[in-house]
Design an enzyme around this catalytic site. Structure first.
Site, PDB file in Angstrom:
ATOM      1  N   ASN A 184      38.724 -37.476  45.469  1.00 46.77           N
ATOM      2  CA  ASN A 184      37.207 -37.209  44.792  1.00 46.77           C
ATOM      3  C   ASN A 184      36.381 -36.617  45.724  1.00 46.77           C
ATOM      4  O   ASN A 184      36.358 -36.982  46.930  1.00 46.77           O
ATOM      5  CB  ASN A 184      36.882 -38.674  44.569  1.00 46.77           C
ATOM      6  N   GLU A 254      31.211 -38.870  38.686  1.00 50.35           N
ATOM      7  CA  GLU A 254      29.684 -39.412  39.070  1.00 50.35           C
ATOM      8  C   GLU A 254      28.703 -38.456  38.519  1.00 50.35           C
ATOM      9  O   GLU A 254      27.830 -38.290  39.364  1.00 50.35           O
ATOM     10  CB  GLU A 254      29.869 -39.300  40.598  1.00 50.35           C
ATOM     11  N   ASP A 256      25.605 -36.838  37.278  1.00 52.89           N
ATOM     12  CA  ASP A 256      24.159 -37.307  36.886  1.00 52.89           C
ATOM     13  C   ASP A 256      23.289 -35.968  37.030  1.00 52.89           C
ATOM     14  O   ASP A 256      23.852 -34.901  37.733  1.00 52.89           O
ATOM     15  CB  ASP A 256      23.278 -38.300  37.718  1.00 52.89           C
TER      16      ASP A 256
HETATM   17  O1  G3I Z   1      23.797 -54.663  49.357  1.00 52.91           O
HETATM   18  C1  G3I Z   1      23.042 -54.373  50.511  1.00 52.91           C
HETATM   19  C2  G3I Z   1      21.878 -55.498  50.664  1.00 52.91           C
HETATM   20  O2  G3I Z   1      22.453 -56.683  50.811  1.00 52.91           O
HETATM   21  C3  G3I Z   1      21.112 -55.133  51.608  1.00 52.91           C
HETATM   22  O3  G3I Z   1      19.791 -55.847  51.676  1.00 52.91           O
HETATM   23  C4  G3I Z   1      20.436 -53.449  51.367  1.00 52.91           C
HETATM   24  C5  G3I Z   1      19.411 -53.013  52.462  1.00 52.91           C
HETATM   25  O4  G3I Z   1      20.182 -52.439  53.342  1.00 52.91           O
HETATM   26  O5  G3I Z   1      21.495 -52.674  51.372  1.00 52.91           O
HETATM   27  C6  G3I Z   1      22.433 -53.082  50.175  1.00 52.91           C
HETATM   28  O6  G3I Z   1      23.590 -52.226  50.410  1.00 52.91           O
HETATM   29  C7  G3I Z   1      23.204 -50.978  49.793  1.00 52.91           C
HETATM   30  C8  G3I Z   1      24.180 -50.511  48.572  1.00 52.91           C
HETATM   31  O7  G3I Z   1      23.871 -49.150  48.152  1.00 52.91           O
HETATM   32  C9  G3I Z   1      23.795 -51.484  47.363  1.00 52.91           C
HETATM   33  O8  G3I Z   1      22.575 -51.165  46.969  1.00 52.91           O
HETATM   34  C10 G3I Z   1      23.398 -49.903  50.895  1.00 52.91           C
HETATM   35  O9  G3I Z   1      22.649 -50.162  52.036  1.00 52.91           O
HETATM   36  C11 G3I Z   1      23.313 -48.344  50.403  1.00 52.91           C
HETATM   37  O10 G3I Z   1      23.718 -47.557  51.140  1.00 52.91           O
HETATM   38  C12 G3I Z   1      24.200 -48.227  49.068  1.00 52.91           C
HETATM   39  O11 G3I Z   1      23.921 -47.049  48.676  1.00 52.91           O
HETATM   40  C13 G3I Z   1      25.206 -46.495  47.822  1.00 52.91           C
HETATM   41  C14 G3I Z   1      25.785 -45.034  48.716  1.00 52.91           C
HETATM   42  O12 G3I Z   1      26.790 -44.633  47.692  1.00 52.91           O
HETATM   43  C15 G3I Z   1      26.358 -45.461  49.760  1.00 52.91           C
HETATM   44  O13 G3I Z   1      27.542 -46.403  49.498  1.00 52.91           O
HETATM   45  C16 G3I Z   1      24.624 -45.816  46.488  1.00 52.91           C
HETATM   46  O14 G3I Z   1      23.947 -47.484  45.912  1.00 52.91           O
HETATM   47  C17 G3I Z   1      25.557 -45.409  45.769  1.00 52.91           C
HETATM   48  O15 G3I Z   1      24.941 -45.004  44.669  1.00 52.91           O
HETATM   49  C18 G3I Z   1      25.944 -44.261  46.406  1.00 52.91           C
HETATM   50  O16 G3I Z   1      27.143 -43.691  45.709  1.00 52.91           O
HETATM   51  C19 G3I Z   1      27.835 -42.638  46.262  1.00 52.91           C
HETATM   52  C20 G3I Z   1      29.322 -42.485  45.816  1.00 52.91           C
HETATM   53  O17 G3I Z   1      29.837 -43.771  46.571  1.00 52.91           O
HETATM   54  C21 G3I Z   1      30.270 -41.441  46.499  1.00 52.91           C
HETATM   55  N1  G3I Z   1      29.430 -40.034  45.940  1.00 52.91           N
HETATM   56  C22 G3I Z   1      27.984 -40.008  46.306  1.00 52.91           C
HETATM   57  C23 G3I Z   1      27.400 -41.205  45.617  1.00 52.91           C
HETATM   58  C24 G3I Z   1      25.811 -41.107  45.867  1.00 52.91           C
HETATM   59  O18 G3I Z   1      25.303 -40.998  47.399  1.00 52.91           O
END
Ligand code: G3I
Length: 377
Positions: A184, A254, A256
């Site tokens: 991916n 994914e 959008d």
């Molecule tokens: O769950 C924790 C929470 O406990 C904490 O209080 C908070 C503050 O730090 O963080 C929360 O975790 C966050 C999580 O999203 C849930 O909201 C992470 O910090 C944050 O980094 C995470 O962001 C996600 C990101 O990937 C990184 O994993 C986004 O929601 C998600 O939409 C995004 O998705 C990615 C795909 O996996 C891969 N392709 C790109 C796409 C967009 O970046």
């Protein structure tokens, strides 16, 4: 006047139109919404026949410590899908982001292979036979890191060298022989020099994997697009067809459409965003080996795009998805549904010799894209 929900549910839903075209249609979900917000869970249940965890199946959320796994949020998604006759994509088994806080201090060249294998065996093993496809390796290509093979200088590359990719796919195949194993990536859609170079490096990676006999079944094209950017076209189409020649399915994983380049007026934004959905998905779904379409979320209310890093300079909420923050279908919804119908129309065209859609027709051996366990009547 906002369309009424009955205009977009039941036989008029995305999942009904996708089923008619032998396709999977889905979105990224969060267990909090599925368990705690009726409008969210109802919209997901009504519209999708495929779900993917936006975060719950990543290393960080799954691995609070090096010795423990927390499967509760991921299990909630699996249970929801089972209750609503939906399939699930796994995202993801090996990525450079969202690694647990203990990773950098605990994982070294001596134990990295064992830790990667144990993680994949445990996670993919837990859901074996219940996952439509796994993103086994996510976003491993980054041309600007300057390597001739285009590989990103990720922690996995630093610890294990390029072999980490083969280790991950072979381990995933053993752990779940049923799941379609997927590579991916993003930034490979447009005919810009940057996307063209990255797309070439991804093609080089998958060709070499196939030549080495690495078990690879599909490629995920993330499709995070921006309205006002050049529309993807010939370059991506050629890439998708080359994937077909390599026997690979292609998933839009994914999608959008970021509206940050558009004026503030909602009506104008929605029309331009819908046009991108219509043109992009109609182009992609004209290719027989494109068999699933997922959006990165279902409602604008929770889009990852909002905020200073990716969002609008004017601070207005983004409108990149098929449902707005009040769970009303947006013009993008109707554009996505029309694109699904464009595929159904191709299937109902008189079958000519060497029908390219044969493997992907509803009821065919592959049972359309979804495989035997698709929309059980
Ligand atoms: O769950 C924790 C929470 O406990 C904490 O209080 C908070 C503050 O730090 O963080 C929360 O975790 C966050 C999580 O999203 C849930 O909201 C992470 O910090 C944050 O980094 C995470 O962001 C996600 C990101 O990937 C990184 O994993 C986004 O929601 C998600 O939409 C995004 O998705 C990615 C795909 O996996 C891969 N392709 C790109 C796409 C967009 O970046």
């Amino acid at each position: 006047m906002a369309p009424h929900l009955h205009e977009v549910s039941g036989p008029r839903s995305l999942r009904a139109h996708a089923a008619a075209a032998g396709l999977l249609v889905g979105c990224a979900v969060n267990p909090r919404g599925l368990d705690g917000e009726p409008a969210y869970s109802q919209t997901v249940a009504d519209q999708m026949n495929l779900l993917v965890a936006e975060n719950a199946m990543k290393w960080g959320p799954l691995r609070p410590t090096i010795d423990t796994f927390d499967f509760r949020p991921a299990d909630d998604i699996m249970d929801f899908a089972a209750r609503h006759n939906q399939q699930v994509r796994g995202h993801n088994l090996c990525w450079h982001e969202e690694l647990p806080t203990w990773f950098a201090s605990e994982v070294n060249k001596g134990n990295a292979k064992e830790i990667l294998i144990q993680h994949i065996q445990t996670v993919a093993g837990r859901y074996a036979g219940r996952i439509q496809s796994w993103d086994v390796v996510n976003e491993a290509i980054l041309p600007k890191d300057g390597r001739p093979d285009g590989l990103r200088k990720s922690p996995w590359l630093e610890l294990l060298g390029p072999d980490y990719i083969d280790i991950a796919f072979h381990t995933a195949r053993l752990a779940d022989p049923h799941a379609l194993l997927t590579y991916n990536d993003y930034g490979i859609e447009k005919d810009t020099p940057e996307d063209t170079i990255k797309r070439g490096d991804v093609l080089m990676l998958i060709r070499r994997m196939k030549a080495r006999g690495v078990p690879l079944d599909a490629v995920g094209i993330q499709s995070h697009l921006t309205a006002g950017d050049p529309m993807p076209g010939a370059g991506l189409r050629a890439f998708v067809r080359e994937c077909g020649r390599l026997g690979l399915q292609v998933f839009v994983t994914e999608m959008d459409v970021n509206d940050k380049k558009l004026p503030a007026a909602v009506e104008e934004r929605d029309q331009a965003v819908a046009k991108v959905y219509q043109d992009y998905l109609t182009m992609m779904l004209a290719e027989p080996n494109v068999t699933a379409v997922l959006t990165w979320g279902v409602t604008d209310k929770y889009t990852w795009l909002d905020g200073p890093k990716f969002g609008r300079a004017d601070g207005r909420p983004e409108r990149p998805l098929p449902f707005d923050s009040d769970y009303q279908p947006t013009p993008a919804f109707f554009a996505e549904r029309a694109a699904l119908d464009s595929r159904a129309a191709r299937l109902s065209a008189p079958v000519r010799q060497g029908d390219p859609y044969a493997p992907f027709r509803p009821g065919s051996a592959r049972g359309g894209a979804a495989g035997p366990q698709s929309e059980r009547q």
